[in-house]
Design a protein around this motif. Structure first.
Motif, short mmCIF file in Angstrom:
data_model
loop_
_atom_site.label_atom_id
_atom_site.label_comp_id
_atom_site.label_asym_id
_atom_site.label_seq_id
_atom_site.Cartn_x
_atom_site.Cartn_y
_atom_site.Cartn_z
N ASN A 23 0.87 -1.17 0.00
CA ASN A 23 0.00 0.00 0.00
C ASN A 23 0.91 1.23 0.00
OD1 ASN A 23 -1.80 2.08 0.50
ND2 ASN A 23 -2.95 0.96 2.05
N ALA A 24 0.74 2.12 -0.96
CA ALA A 24 1.62 3.28 -1.11
C ALA A 24 0.99 4.55 -0.55
CB ALA A 24 1.97 3.47 -2.59
N ALA A 25 -0.03 4.40 0.29
CA ALA A 25 -0.71 5.57 0.85
C ALA A 25 -0.99 5.35 2.33
CB ALA A 25 -2.01 5.82 0.09
N ASP A 26 -1.42 6.41 2.99
CA ASP A 26 -1.77 6.35 4.41
C ASP A 26 -3.26 6.08 4.61
OD1 ASP A 26 0.82 6.80 5.33
OD2 ASP A 26 0.58 8.97 5.22
N GLU A 27 -3.88 5.50 3.64
CA GLU A 27 -5.31 5.20 3.69
C GLU A 27 -5.52 3.78 3.18
OE1 GLU A 27 -6.51 7.11 -0.63
OE2 GLU A 27 -6.32 8.45 1.11
N PRO A 28 -6.70 3.21 3.37
CA PRO A 28 -6.96 1.87 2.85
C PRO A 28 -6.81 1.81 1.33
CG PRO A 28 -8.63 2.45 4.45
CD PRO A 28 -7.83 3.71 4.17
N MET A 29 -6.54 0.63 0.85
CA MET A 29 -6.34 0.37 -0.57
C MET A 29 -7.15 -0.86 -0.94
SD MET A 29 -2.75 -0.86 -2.27
CE MET A 29 -2.92 -2.61 -1.96
N SER A 30 -7.78 -0.84 -2.11
CA SER A 30 -8.52 -2.01 -2.61
C SER A 30 -8.04 -2.35 -4.01
CB SER A 30 -10.02 -1.73 -2.67
OG SER A 30 -10.55 -1.51 -1.39
N TYR A 31 -7.90 -3.64 -4.27
CA TYR A 31 -7.51 -4.09 -5.60
C TYR A 31 -8.17 -5.43 -5.91
CZ TYR A 31 -4.23 -7.37 -3.44
OH TYR A 31 -3.67 -8.40 -2.72
N PHE A 32 -8.22 -5.72 -7.19
CA PHE A 32 -8.74 -6.99 -7.69
C PHE A 32 -7.60 -7.67 -8.44
CE2 PHE A 32 -10.64 -9.42 -11.22
CZ PHE A 32 -11.43 -10.29 -10.50
N ALA A 33 -7.31 -8.91 -8.09
CA ALA A 33 -6.24 -9.66 -8.75
C ALA A 33 -6.80 -10.91 -9.39
CB ALA A 33 -5.15 -10.03 -7.75
N LEU A 34 -6.43 -11.11 -10.63
CA LEU A 34 -6.86 -12.28 -11.38
C LEU A 34 -5.60 -12.97 -11.91
CD1 LEU A 34 -9.84 -12.66 -13.51
CD2 LEU A 34 -7.73 -12.90 -14.78
N HIS A 35 -5.47 -14.25 -11.64
CA HIS A 35 -4.32 -15.03 -12.11
C HIS A 35 -4.82 -16.04 -13.14
CE1 HIS A 35 -3.26 -13.74 -8.01
NE2 HIS A 35 -2.04 -13.65 -8.47
N LEU A 36 -4.15 -16.11 -14.27
CA LEU A 36 -4.50 -17.05 -15.33
C LEU A 36 -3.41 -18.09 -15.48
CD1 LEU A 36 -5.75 -14.59 -18.09
CD2 LEU A 36 -7.15 -16.14 -16.75
N ASP A 37 -3.79 -19.35 -15.38
CA ASP A 37 -2.88 -20.45 -15.65
C ASP A 37 -3.17 -20.89 -17.08
OD1 ASP A 37 -1.20 -22.61 -15.64
OD2 ASP A 37 -2.37 -23.78 -14.19
N VAL A 38 -2.25 -20.60 -17.98
CA VAL A 38 -2.44 -20.86 -19.40
C VAL A 38 -1.82 -22.20 -19.74
CG1 VAL A 38 -1.97 -20.02 -21.72
CG2 VAL A 38 -2.45 -18.40 -19.88
N ASP A 39 -2.61 -23.08 -20.36
CA ASP A 39 -2.17 -24.44 -20.64
C ASP A 39 -1.65 -24.62 -22.06
OD1 ASP A 39 -1.73 -27.03 -19.81
OD2 ASP A 39 -3.72 -27.72 -20.39
N ASP A 40 -1.55 -23.54 -22.82
CA ASP A 40 -1.09 -23.63 -24.20
C ASP A 40 0.32 -23.05 -24.29
OD1 ASP A 40 -0.94 -21.92 -26.97
OD2 ASP A 40 -1.87 -23.89 -27.24
N PRO A 41 1.32 -23.86 -24.68
CA PRO A 41 2.70 -23.37 -24.68
C PRO A 41 2.93 -22.17 -25.60
CG PRO A 41 2.60 -25.69 -25.37
CD PRO A 41 1.22 -25.25 -25.07
N ASP A 42 2.26 -22.12 -26.73
CA ASP A 42 2.44 -21.00 -27.65
C ASP A 42 1.89 -19.70 -27.06
OD1 ASP A 42 3.72 -22.57 -29.57
OD2 ASP A 42 1.80 -23.16 -30.44
#
Length: 137
Positions: free
Chosen positions: A90-109
């Protein structure tokens, strides 16, 4: 399914042809979360074989990706390539909210192509962010 150029002989023979192999594209969402944190919060330096999309919802986040620091404001999107070392706080003196999405990609290309993306930070007003979130227009 098999594709044939000249099944019944009614048209002249094909002189040349290039065809792509059949493939199935699959990916899995892993560890998707929406998090609100207080000032002083940080997440340790780590890496994973996943593509991470991190959207700032409120406040400011400083994320160090492969040695480069990025500061996200509300609406900014950060893309972290597979296997990149990263750390967030957190880069501020107040609360921070974020959304994180992780993708596991099964195609080598596709995995290879994702690893070649050079830009990390996409600001809230950028074309790509506006296209991904049309309700913000």
């Amino acid at each position: 399914m098999t594709w044939q150029s000249n099944r019944d002989g009614a048209i002249p023979e094909v002189k040349g042809e290039m065809a792509l192999e059949n493939f199935r594209l699959a990916f899995q969402l892993v560890g998707t979360h929406w998090r609100t944190v207080d000032k002083g919060w940080s997440y340790f330096e780590h890496q994973h074989p996943l593509l991470e999309l991190n959207l700032m919802l409120q406040g400011r986040q400083l994320t160090k990706v492969s040695g480069v620091e990025y500061v996200q404001q509300a609406g900014d999107l950060l893309l972290i390539r597979p296997d990149e070392l990263h750390y967030s706080r957190n880069a501020a003196d107040e609360p921070m909210s974020y959304f994180a999405l992780h993708l596991d990609v099964d195609d080598p290309d596709l995995y290879y192509l994702l690893g070649r993306i050079e830009q990390h930070l996409f600001e809230a007003g950028s074309t790509i962010v506006l296209q991904l979130m049309p309700h913000k227009r």
